[in-house]
Motif scaffolding. Structure first.
Motif, short mmCIF file in Angstrom:
data_model
loop_
_atom_site.label_atom_id
_atom_site.label_comp_id
_atom_site.label_asym_id
_atom_site.label_seq_id
_atom_site.Cartn_x
_atom_site.Cartn_y
_atom_site.Cartn_z
N ALA A 1 0.84 -1.20 0.00
CA ALA A 1 0.00 0.00 0.00
C ALA A 1 0.87 1.25 0.00
N ASP A 2 0.32 2.35 -0.51
CA ASP A 2 1.06 3.61 -0.57
C ASP A 2 1.50 4.04 0.83
N ARG A 3 2.69 4.63 0.88
CA ARG A 3 3.22 5.13 2.14
C ARG A 3 3.20 6.65 2.18
N TYR A 4 2.28 7.24 1.50
CA TYR A 4 2.17 8.69 1.48
C TYR A 4 0.70 9.09 1.42
N GLY A 5 0.43 10.33 1.75
CA GLY A 5 -0.92 10.86 1.72
C GLY A 5 -1.35 11.42 3.06
N VAL A 6 -2.51 12.07 3.05
CA VAL A 6 -3.10 12.65 4.26
C VAL A 6 -4.43 11.96 4.52
N PHE A 7 -4.62 11.48 5.75
CA PHE A 7 -5.84 10.77 6.11
C PHE A 7 -6.34 11.27 7.47
N HIS A 8 -7.63 11.07 7.70
CA HIS A 8 -8.26 11.46 8.97
C HIS A 8 -8.80 10.22 9.68
N TYR A 9 -8.69 10.24 11.02
CA TYR A 9 -9.39 9.23 11.80
C TYR A 9 -9.81 9.82 13.15
N CYS A 10 -11.07 9.59 13.49
CA CYS A 10 -11.57 9.88 14.83
C CYS A 10 -12.66 8.85 15.11
N SER A 11 -13.02 8.70 16.35
CA SER A 11 -14.04 7.71 16.70
C SER A 11 -15.43 8.18 16.28
N LEU A 12 -16.34 7.24 16.23
CA LEU A 12 -17.69 7.52 15.77
C LEU A 12 -18.47 8.27 16.85
N GLY A 13 -19.13 9.34 16.45
CA GLY A 13 -19.96 10.08 17.38
C GLY A 13 -19.47 11.48 17.66
N GLU A 14 -19.97 12.45 16.89
CA GLU A 14 -19.61 13.84 17.16
C GLU A 14 -20.21 14.26 18.49
N THR A 15 -19.44 15.01 19.28
CA THR A 15 -19.91 15.37 20.61
C THR A 15 -19.29 16.69 21.06
N GLY A 16 -19.93 17.30 22.03
CA GLY A 16 -19.34 18.46 22.69
C GLY A 16 -18.51 18.00 23.87
N TYR A 17 -17.62 18.87 24.34
CA TYR A 17 -16.75 18.50 25.46
C TYR A 17 -17.56 18.24 26.73
N LEU A 18 -18.67 18.95 26.91
CA LEU A 18 -19.51 18.73 28.09
C LEU A 18 -20.13 17.34 28.04
#
Length: 296
Positions: free
Chosen positions: A201-218
């Motif tokens: 697989a390519d060893r270059y590029g920009v990717f995003h990862y975060c867990s499922l579920g947008e939330t506020g800090y509160l």
């Protein structure tokens, strides 16, 4: 593959070791955070040369976001030295970055194709580091992450739990939004990517990862406190949580769109709520159990 893990004693570094070592798919060579505080470029060249890695996995910077050891121009310089050493030795660079390269002004989740628009401060340094890497290396893989949480210091969740143990209030606001990600999730994602790199697989590029579920800090803090309040040190945790949400303040949104990493690497998001109990339990094991005050 031989993988040089910079910051193997960070929360992410520990999780990577715990995830990868039983599988024995890659040969991990670790360097502690203290071991990465280089004063001269030749020290960096020696580390990379001696390890002879296929990939350098850099966990240093993303961990320092919530550390007392603030990110600064010295980190930018060290990253430039690392880029030069990787180019010299023919190693690929796998860099863990952050959603904080964006200003947070956009109302939708940020795509990899969106231009980072932060100016100054922490985000400015993070962006400088990304620019250093992309300007000097062809094989640089940048993985931007949501805000990290874990049961091992340093991170914002541990800071909040430390504050609660002192019976002090924790102030949070839902005007700050995003998708938090547990360090165990980061380890799973990194190893999945490394597995595929090892098969071409390519060893270059920009990717995003975060867990499922947008939330506020509160909302995130309330979920964490609901779990922590089961245990003796934190029975009053909910009472000490103070809502600082001010509707007159602008919303800062650091949510990341993660369809690209799912499409190209088959990596699925998991809900951050599944990892709250794991993080709180780990904190208790590391920092409270020795005092003999854990009761459920």
């Amino acid at each position: 593959m031989r993988v040089l893990v910079l910051g193997n004693d960070t929360p992410v570094g520990y999780s990577i070791s715990a995830f990868a070592n039983p599988l024995r798919r890659h040969d991990l060579i670790g360097v502690s955070m203290d071991g990465t505080r280089w004063a001269r470029p030749r020290q960096v060249r020696r580390v990379v040369r001696d390890a002879a890695p296929d990939v350098v996995l850099d966990t240093r910077i993303v961990t320092q976001i919530d550390s007392s050891d603030r990110i600064g121009q010295r980190d930018v310089q060290r990253t430039a030295w690392l880029a030069d050493a990787c180019e010299r030795e023919g190693a690929s660079y796998f860099y863990l970055s952050s959603a904080f390269v964006f200003s947070g002004k956009m109302t939708r989740p940020y795509l990899e194709s969106d231009t980072p628009d932060v100016t100054g401060g922490l985000g400015g340094v993070l962006l400088d580091i990304e620019n250093i890497l992309t300007s000097r290396l062809d094989d640089v893989f940048i993985l931007r992450l949501g805000r990290l949480f874990a049961g091992r210091r340093p991170n914002a969740l541990c800071t909040a739990l430390d504050t609660l143990r002192r019976s002090q209030t924790v102030q949070v606001s839902d005007r700050l939004q995003g998708n938090p990600v547990h360090v165990g999730e980061v380890a799973r994602v990194c190893m999945g990517i490394l597995d595929q790199m090892s098969t071409g697989a390519d060893r270059y590029g920009v990717f995003h990862y975060c867990s499922l579920g947008e939330t506020g800090y509160l909302d995130f803090a309330e979920a964490a406190m609901a779990c922590a309040s089961q245990y003796e040190p934190f029975v009053n945790a909910r009472k000490l949580l103070q809502n600082e949400t001010n509707d007159n303040q602008p919303v800062l949104n650091h949510t990341l769109e993660c369809s690209k990493i799912r499409r190209e690497f088959g990596i699925q998001q998991l809900p951050w709520r599944h990892f709250i109990d794991r993080a709180v339990t780990r904190y208790l094991e590391l920092y409270v159990k020795a005092e003999g005050v854990i009761d459920k």
